[in-house]
Design a protein around this motif. Structure first.
Motif, PDB file in Angstrom:
ATOM      1  N   ILE A 164      -0.771  -3.013   8.303  1.00 23.51           N
ATOM      2  CA  ILE A 164      -1.912  -2.579   9.121  1.00 23.51           C
ATOM      3  C   ILE A 164      -2.893  -1.774   8.301  1.00 23.51           C
ATOM      4  O   ILE A 164      -4.103  -1.888   8.496  1.00 23.51           O
ATOM      5  CB  ILE A 164      -1.420  -1.786  10.354  1.00 23.51           C
ATOM      6  N   LEU A 165      -2.435  -0.951   7.353  1.00 21.85           N
ATOM      7  CA  LEU A 165      -3.349  -0.125   6.571  1.00 21.85           C
ATOM      8  C   LEU A 165      -3.556  -0.679   5.172  1.00 21.85           C
ATOM      9  O   LEU A 165      -4.679  -0.748   4.685  1.00 21.85           O
ATOM     10  CB  LEU A 165      -2.820   1.316   6.489  1.00 21.85           C
ATOM     11  N   ASN A 166      -2.489  -1.062   4.512  1.00 24.39           N
ATOM     12  CA  ASN A 166      -2.625  -1.586   3.158  1.00 24.39           C
ATOM     13  C   ASN A 166      -3.118  -3.026   3.207  1.00 24.39           C
ATOM     14  O   ASN A 166      -2.969  -3.707   4.218  1.00 24.39           O
ATOM     15  CB  ASN A 166      -1.273  -1.508   2.439  1.00 24.39           C
ATOM     16  N   PRO A 167      -3.685  -3.503   2.098  1.00 25.18           N
ATOM     17  CA  PRO A 167      -4.129  -4.901   2.069  1.00 25.18           C
ATOM     18  C   PRO A 167      -2.950  -5.847   2.250  1.00 25.18           C
ATOM     19  O   PRO A 167      -1.801  -5.498   1.948  1.00 25.18           O
ATOM     20  CB  PRO A 167      -4.749  -5.052   0.674  1.00 25.18           C
ATOM     21  N   ASP A 220      -6.207  10.171  -7.380  1.00 26.83           N
ATOM     22  CA  ASP A 220      -5.612   9.340  -8.423  1.00 26.83           C
ATOM     23  C   ASP A 220      -4.324   8.755  -7.863  1.00 26.83           C
ATOM     24  O   ASP A 220      -3.217   9.146  -8.244  1.00 26.83           O
ATOM     25  CB  ASP A 220      -5.356  10.201  -9.666  1.00 26.83           C
ATOM     26  N   ASN A 221      -4.453   7.821  -6.929  1.00 25.44           N
ATOM     27  CA  ASN A 221      -3.261   7.311  -6.258  1.00 25.44           C
ATOM     28  C   ASN A 221      -3.374   5.811  -6.037  1.00 25.44           C
ATOM     29  O   ASN A 221      -4.286   5.164  -6.541  1.00 25.44           O
ATOM     30  CB  ASN A 221      -3.028   8.057  -4.942  1.00 25.44           C
ATOM     31  N   TYR A 222      -2.440   5.288  -5.282  1.00 27.01           N
ATOM     32  CA  TYR A 222      -2.322   3.833  -5.195  1.00 27.01           C
ATOM     33  C   TYR A 222      -3.365   3.169  -4.312  1.00 27.01           C
ATOM     34  O   TYR A 222      -3.458   1.955  -4.284  1.00 27.01           O
ATOM     35  CB  TYR A 222      -0.927   3.458  -4.685  1.00 27.01           C
ATOM     36  N   THR A 223      -4.146   3.965  -3.562  1.00 26.60           N
ATOM     37  CA  THR A 223      -5.064   3.337  -2.618  1.00 26.60           C
ATOM     38  C   THR A 223      -6.507   3.298  -3.109  1.00 26.60           C
ATOM     39  O   THR A 223      -7.287   2.506  -2.591  1.00 26.60           O
ATOM     40  CB  THR A 223      -5.080   4.097  -1.288  1.00 26.60           C
ATOM     41  N   PRO A 268       4.579   2.249   0.163  1.00 27.29           N
ATOM     42  CA  PRO A 268       4.129   3.415  -0.601  1.00 27.29           C
ATOM     43  C   PRO A 268       4.623   4.763  -0.100  1.00 27.29           C
ATOM     44  O   PRO A 268       4.593   5.707  -0.873  1.00 27.29           O
ATOM     45  CB  PRO A 268       2.607   3.323  -0.496  1.00 27.29           C
ATOM     46  N   LEU A 269       5.071   4.897   1.129  1.00 21.72           N
ATOM     47  CA  LEU A 269       5.550   6.212   1.547  1.00 21.72           C
ATOM     48  C   LEU A 269       7.037   6.405   1.296  1.00 21.72           C
ATOM     49  O   LEU A 269       7.584   7.454   1.602  1.00 21.72           O
ATOM     50  CB  LEU A 269       5.205   6.492   3.015  1.00 21.72           C
ATOM     51  N   LEU A 309       3.451   7.110  -7.437  1.00 18.79           N
ATOM     52  CA  LEU A 309       2.280   7.642  -6.739  1.00 18.79           C
ATOM     53  C   LEU A 309       1.016   6.865  -7.070  1.00 18.79           C
ATOM     54  O   LEU A 309       0.208   6.577  -6.199  1.00 18.79           O
ATOM     55  CB  LEU A 309       2.089   9.119  -7.099  1.00 18.79           C
ATOM     56  N   ARG A 310       0.861   6.497  -8.349  1.00 21.86           N
ATOM     57  CA  ARG A 310      -0.392   5.858  -8.736  1.00 21.86           C
ATOM     58  C   ARG A 310      -0.330   4.340  -8.592  1.00 21.86           C
ATOM     59  O   ARG A 310      -1.223   3.638  -9.079  1.00 21.86           O
ATOM     60  CB  ARG A 310      -0.765   6.274 -10.151  1.00 21.86           C
ATOM     61  N   GLY A 311       0.697   3.827  -7.934  1.00 22.61           N
ATOM     62  CA  GLY A 311       0.745   2.410  -7.617  1.00 22.61           C
ATOM     63  C   GLY A 311       0.817   1.534  -8.857  1.00 22.61           C
ATOM     64  O   GLY A 311       1.530   1.845  -9.808  1.00 22.61           O
ATOM     65  N   ASN A 364      -8.874   0.436  -2.132  1.00 26.12           N
ATOM     66  CA  ASN A 364      -8.674  -0.941  -2.578  1.00 26.12           C
ATOM     67  C   ASN A 364      -8.992  -1.951  -1.480  1.00 26.12           C
ATOM     68  O   ASN A 364      -9.425  -3.058  -1.762  1.00 26.12           O
ATOM     69  CB  ASN A 364      -7.227  -1.125  -3.048  1.00 26.12           C
ATOM     70  N   LYS A 365      -8.758  -1.556  -0.240  1.00 28.75           N
ATOM     71  CA  LYS A 365      -9.029  -2.491   0.847  1.00 28.75           C
ATOM     72  C   LYS A 365     -10.530  -2.620   1.097  1.00 28.75           C
ATOM     73  O   LYS A 365     -10.993  -3.640   1.595  1.00 28.75           O
ATOM     74  CB  LYS A 365      -8.324  -2.018   2.119  1.00 28.75           C
ATOM     75  N   MET A 396       4.344   1.147   5.584  1.00 28.73           N
ATOM     76  CA  MET A 396       4.542   2.265   4.665  1.00 28.73           C
ATOM     77  C   MET A 396       5.998   2.438   4.229  1.00 28.73           C
ATOM     78  O   MET A 396       6.259   2.978   3.160  1.00 28.73           O
ATOM     79  CB  MET A 396       4.071   3.561   5.330  1.00 28.73           C
ATOM     80  N   ARG A 417      -1.136   1.092 -11.207  1.00 29.34           N
ATOM     81  CA  ARG A 417      -1.597   1.688 -12.460  1.00 29.34           C
ATOM     82  C   ARG A 417      -0.536   2.594 -13.071  1.00 29.34           C
ATOM     83  O   ARG A 417      -0.691   3.059 -14.192  1.00 29.34           O
ATOM     84  CB  ARG A 417      -2.874   2.500 -12.205  1.00 29.34           C
TER      85      ARG A 417
END
Lengths: 169, 170
Positions: free
Chosen positions: A135-138, B111-114, A145-146, A152-154, B78-79, A121, A156
């Motif tokens: 561990i959490l994100n792909p 509406d976020n990145y995950t 992200p933190l 915030l919307r990554g 997404n995962k 994070m 996109r």
């Protein structure tokens, strides 16, 4: 041991240590410089008067305006004395290699996943960690992200085009 | 036994497609893909008080190969997306999909990145159920609408077709 006595005790065991105990809402926080944090944590775990035998959580906070940008927070529990203690340390962004701290996964096994989450994070590297990967994100995720700089919307988010982080080596 | 015996008042003629589709719609086997609070409402819909078994959907299958209705009840991050796609691909044709609740339909409040902004980014969806979470009644209403689609040989995963060209079981 009363939490207010902890800084004096640590200073006796670790000469030159500059740490402070902050009290807020009945909760104790020990602020420690990053270079000594592992020594402090080892004493907190092993000292017979302290015996913080459990690491409840390990996390971080991003303060982007600060020179030492990240707070890394260790939340300790002494099951022997029914006490809790929060240990905070500050680290800088760290340049191209990224921010780094020594791992404490050898002191408490529960730090293993906490440090991986912190790495995932915030991009903080924990040197000596046996398996430092997301561990959490792909696994193919880009960025941390933190961090407050992360859009915030990554992907996109239009701001994502300008988002760049140094990936730790 | 013979043709003579089935002549009479109880004898109707119909097309094979409508008989097969009638059988299909009366025994849809759902695959419950519950990932959040919508999953709880889905469980309520399946349990005794609301009881989807009344519509022939009591055989909940936890293997996609035995299911023909995918109920996606909850947030898909997404995962999780590749897992959902794989489950969908493992289901045998013909198959139908219900996107239950705001998250599965459009990402909901996340509406976020995950979070995937609607599972229709990954798989075809036949029915969107609004609500956060939808009530069991809403899910059952969408289920009866799916039954109508099955009866008429329609579905997002099927090619546009008329009733006469519904794929028949081999």
């Amino acid at each position: 041991m009363d939490p207010h006595d902890i800084p004096a005790k640590l200073a006796a065991l670790l000469p030159g240590l500059d740490c402070a105990l902050v009290e807020c809402a009945g909760q104790s926080t020990l602020e420690v410089p990053a270079a000594r944090v592992k020594d402090v944590l080892r004493i907190l775990r092993d000292d017979s008067a302290l015996r913080f035998d459990q690491l409840l959580d390990l996390t971080a906070v991003d303060y982007p305006g600060r020179e030492l940008r990240f707070d890394v927070v260790y939340i300790l529990v002494s099951t022997a004395y029914s006490r809790r203690l929060r240990v905070k340390t500050r680290i800088a962004d760290g340049g191209p290699a990224g921010p780094a701290l020594p791992t404490v996964s050898d002191l408490w096994p529960s730090a293993n996943w906490g440090e991986r989450e912190c790495f995932d994070m915030f991009g903080i590297r924990f040197e000596g960690h046996p398996n430092l990967k997301r561990i959490l994100n792909p696994d193919n995720f880009y960025g941390y992200p933190l961090r407050k700089t992360y859009p915030l919307r990554g992907e996109r988010d239009p701001a994502f085009l300008e988002y760049k982080e140094t990936e730790p080596a | 036994m013979g043709v003579e015996l089935i002549r009479g008042d109880n004898f109707v003629t119909t097309s094979l497609a409508s008989v097969v589709n009638w059988a299909r719609k009366s025994s849809l086997w759902p695959f419950p893909f519950g990932t959040a609070c919508c999953g709880i409402e889905m469980m309520a819909a399946l349990a005794s008080k609301f009881d989807m078994a009344r519509f022939g959907a009591e055989a909940v299958r936890f293997s996609p190969r035995q299911a023909d209705l995918l109920i996606v009840a909850g947030t898909i991050c997404n995962k999780m997306a590749p897992v959902l796609k794989r489950v969908y691909d493992q289901m045998s044709d013909p198959k139908w999909v219900i996107a239950m609740g705001a998250c599965a339909s459009c990402g909901g409040i996340f509406d976020n990145y995950t979070v995937v902004q609607g599972i229709d980014e990954i798989i075809p969806v036949d029915m969107y159920v609004p609500g956060c979470p939808p009530s069991p009644q809403a899910l059952m209403y969408s289920f009866t609408r799916i039954q109508d689609m099955v009866q008429h040989g329609r579905g997002a995963s099927l090619a546009p077709m008329s009733e006469s060209v519904v794929p028949l079981p081999v």
